[in-house]
Design an enzyme around this catalytic site. Structure first.
Site, mmCIF file in Angstrom:
data_model
loop_
_atom_site.group_PDB
_atom_site.id
_atom_site.type_symbol
_atom_site.label_atom_id
_atom_site.label_comp_id
_atom_site.label_asym_id
_atom_site.label_seq_id
_atom_site.Cartn_x
_atom_site.Cartn_y
_atom_site.Cartn_z
ATOM 1 C CE LYS A 252 -3.077 2.736 3.004
ATOM 2 N NZ LYS A 252 -3.958 2.779 4.196
ATOM 3 C CG ASP A 257 -5.345 8.092 4.520
ATOM 4 O OD1 ASP A 257 -6.278 8.714 3.960
ATOM 5 O OD2 ASP A 257 -5.514 7.106 5.264
ATOM 6 C CE LYS A 264 -6.323 8.986 7.991
ATOM 7 N NZ LYS A 264 -6.989 7.929 8.764
ATOM 8 C CG ASP A 275 -1.729 5.372 4.917
ATOM 9 O OD1 ASP A 275 -1.550 4.298 5.532
ATOM 10 O OD2 ASP A 275 -2.819 5.717 4.440
ATOM 11 C CG ASP A 334 -9.683 7.794 6.716
ATOM 12 O OD1 ASP A 334 -8.617 7.729 6.062
ATOM 13 O OD2 ASP A 334 -9.726 8.014 7.938
ATOM 14 C CD GLU A 336 -6.542 5.380 2.549
ATOM 15 O OE1 GLU A 336 -7.503 5.508 3.323
ATOM 16 O OE2 GLU A 336 -5.385 5.128 2.935
ATOM 17 N NE ARG A 338 -10.687 -0.996 4.041
ATOM 18 C CZ ARG A 338 -11.220 -1.167 5.252
ATOM 19 N NH1 ARG A 338 -12.342 -1.841 5.394
ATOM 20 N NH2 ARG A 338 -10.625 -0.685 6.324
HETATM 21 N N1 BES Z 1 -4.013 4.698 6.882
HETATM 22 C C1 BES Z 1 -5.137 4.477 7.712
HETATM 23 C C2 BES Z 1 -4.837 3.489 8.843
HETATM 24 C C3 BES Z 1 -3.863 3.971 9.860
HETATM 25 C C4 BES Z 1 -4.281 4.744 10.915
HETATM 26 C C5 BES Z 1 -2.551 3.612 9.771
HETATM 27 C C6 BES Z 1 -3.366 5.171 11.856
HETATM 28 C C7 BES Z 1 -1.641 4.040 10.710
HETATM 29 C C8 BES Z 1 -2.047 4.813 11.750
HETATM 30 C C9 BES Z 1 -6.282 3.913 6.887
HETATM 31 O O1 BES Z 1 -6.359 4.348 5.588
HETATM 32 C C10 BES Z 1 -7.538 4.350 7.564
HETATM 33 O O2 BES Z 1 -7.803 5.513 7.571
HETATM 34 N N2 BES Z 1 -8.264 3.395 8.100
HETATM 35 C C11 BES Z 1 -9.469 3.673 8.787
HETATM 36 C C12 BES Z 1 -10.487 2.672 8.345
HETATM 37 C C13 BES Z 1 -11.882 2.998 8.809
HETATM 38 C C14 BES Z 1 -12.386 4.208 8.089
HETATM 39 C C15 BES Z 1 -12.743 1.795 8.529
HETATM 40 C C16 BES Z 1 -9.191 3.539 10.267
HETATM 41 O O3 BES Z 1 -8.436 2.644 10.665
HETATM 42 O O4 BES Z 1 -9.714 4.348 11.030
HETATM 43 ZN ZN ZN Z 2 -4.608 4.950 4.733
HETATM 44 MN MN MN Z 3 -7.441 6.181 5.421
#
Ligand code: BES
Ligand code: ZN
Ligand code: MN
Length: 487
Positions: A252, A257, A264, A275, A334, A336, A338
């Site tokens: 990824k 992000d 966020k 990210d 967010d 994204e 996947r």
């Molecule tokens: N890149 C983030 C996950 C992440 C968060 C990695 C903090 C490292 C530190 C990912 O894209 C994300 O935003 N995931 C969301 C998913 C949710 C919207 C289902 C998350 O984990 O909050």
């Molecule tokens: Zn992300």
């Molecule tokens: Mn995200």
């Protein structure tokens, strides 16, 4: 930092000398001041413990450090030796000394063990100082060379191999540490093109038009709010037999992000420059594999996009069609990673018909909640693959912990209007993300997903890294390839 090899201490001409010692077994040839000093300061030789004393030799004052490597019989011996080397460079990086001699002569360490000490020393000395123009003298790194003195025969050859790995880890760290105004999809590609020159690796890049033609609506949807074009970067190392199907690693690479329209909160958003840690791990691992001329066919693929809010950004509720033909309701922009990975996964399966695909991604915050910063999570449709990855994690120090997949979790991402939605309910957030990815894996393909959200960045120094980018993943992949693909 460079490593040089010498037969004797004279040749190294260093005022700073270190010896690696076993726990509770101080060598009996230590100068008296050192032996007594170590005793008085309760130095036992525990892993990473350092004692420093001074003694006189040939009319000169020599600074002598003892560093502990734990007990010989301890499990994790190699990790302990790395920690010992790391403790030395952590201590002397800004000491004012330019050179450190490690006297291996009576250490009893074999070539592999000595190389582990040197690897730890090298990895821990890495810093990214590019943007620090006003360092105080005592902040500036001074240590330039580690002289390995009297090491067992074959240590230089073992080091050649370890150094290739070190360069890979350092490249991962560099990509991760760089801010998102410097590393974005195009510049990530360029940094790789530059770094892979002369390594024998073949690089291929798909641009947005090509990805559109291929039908990668999920990946392109994420990048659609960004001024930076998305890219799919393919790094091929064909060091194995021509008849051998390649093993695929997919990373990824969200170079920033913001969350997109599902923006966020501002606190800590700067973390999202890393990210792209999965892609960084893949690129660094490819550099290591090529550097040590791995006897395997390995392809690394990085899905590179920037996730921004914009007048053209995708909206919550949008439905996109992935390259697989499956449709996705984007409930949360967010989630994204996947969306990027699913199209990259489909493409690699179509392009290479691999038996094994492993993806690495900073995919969910939930993974950090579950495992903190000690393990990445691994999900797999194949027990042997999972076991091999877990073993590679243990051996390399890039540890993993396995999580389940099951149809009951898969149901949670059904959508009433499309084939699936890109998020499930709050609970089991890392598992539903893995279930989503599994929907893009073809029958017969052994697949594993590593959620490394908690691992690529550190707020405090660790075993062989300082604060910041850890380089996690590069060694995991390298070790997995050594033990489960090569040979
Ligand atoms: N890149 C983030 C996950 C992440 C968060 C990695 C903090 C490292 C530190 C990912 O894209 C994300 O935003 N995931 C969301 C998913 C949710 C919207 C289902 C998350 O984990 O909050
Ligand atoms: Zn992300
Ligand atoms: Mn995200």
């Amino acid at each position: 930092m460079n490593i040089e090899f010498h037969d004797s201490l004279d040749a190294a001409k260093s005022r700073l000398v270190a010896r690696v010692v076993e726990q509770d077994k101080l060598p009996d040839d230590l100068p008296t001041t050192i032996a007594q000093g170590a005793e008085a300061s309760r130095f036992k030789g525990k892993t990473g413990q350092v004692f420093e004393g001074f003694h006189e030799a040939d009319g000169k004052v020599v600074r002598l450090a003892l560093v502990g490597a734990g007990k010989k019989k301890d499990a994790g011996r190699m990790a302990a030796l790395e920690k010992a080397g790391a403790a030395l460079t952590a201590k002397y990086l800004t000491s004012g000394e330019e050179a450190l001699a490690i006297d291996f002569a009576s250490s009893g360490l074999d070539a592999e063990e000595a190389a582990a000490v040197l690897l730890g020393a090298r990895l821990r000395s890495w810093r990214w100082d590019t943007y620090r123009t006003k360092m105080r003298d005592e902040q500036k790194r001074t240590l330039k060379t580690v002289h390995a003195v009297g090491a067992a025969e074959g240590t230089d050859a073992a080091w050649e191999d370890a150094q290739a790995v070190a360069k890979g880890v350092e490249f991962t760290r560099e990509l991760v540490a760089e801010p998102a105004n410097v590393i974005y999809p195009q510049s990530f590609v360029e940094r790789c093109q530059e770094r892979f020159k002369g390594t024998g690796v073949e690089i291929q890049v798909l641009d947005e038009d090509e990805m559109r033609t291929l039908g990668m609506g999920a990946l392109l949807g994420v990048g659609q709010g960004s001024r930076r074009d998305s890219k799919l970067l393919v790094i091929k190392w064909m060091g194995g037999k021509a008849s051998e199907k390649p093993t695929l690693f997919v990373g990824k690479g969200v170079t920033f992000d913001t969350g997109g329209i599902s923006l966020k909160p501002p606190g800590g958003m700067e973390d999202m420059k890393w990210d792209m840690g999965g892609a960084g791990a893949v690129a660094g691992a490819m550099l290591a594999l090529a550097g040590r001329k791995a006897k395997a066919n390995i392809v690394g693929v990085c899905g590179l996009v920037e996730n921004m809010p914009d007048g053209n950004a995708q909206r919550p509720g949008d439905i996109v069609t992935s390259m697989s033909g499956q449709t996705i309701e984007v409930i949360n922009t967010d989630a994204e990673g996947r969306l990027v990975l699913c199209d990259a996964l489909t493409w690699v399966q179509k392009e290479f018909s691999p038996k094994t695909v492993v993806d690495l991604a900073t995919l969910t915050g939930a993974m950090m909640i579950a495992l903190g910063h000690e393990h990445g999570g691994v999900f797999s449709n194949d027990d042997k693959l999972a076991d091999n990855l877990l073993a590679a994690g243990k051996a390399s120090g890039d540890k993993l912990w396995r999580f389940p997949l099951a149809p009951e979790y898969d149901k949670l991402i059904d959508s009433p209007i499309a084939d699936m939605k890109n998020v499930g309910p709050r609970w089991a957030g890392s598992i539903t993300a893995a279930q989503y990815l599994q929907r893009f894996i073809e029958d017969g393909v052994n697949w594993a997903h590593c959620d490394i959200a908690g691992m690529v960045w550190a707020d405090k120094p660790g075993a062989t890294w300082g604060k910041g980018a850890t380089g996690y993943g590069a060694r995991l992949i390298d070790r997995f390839v050594r033990d489960s693909v090569e040979g």
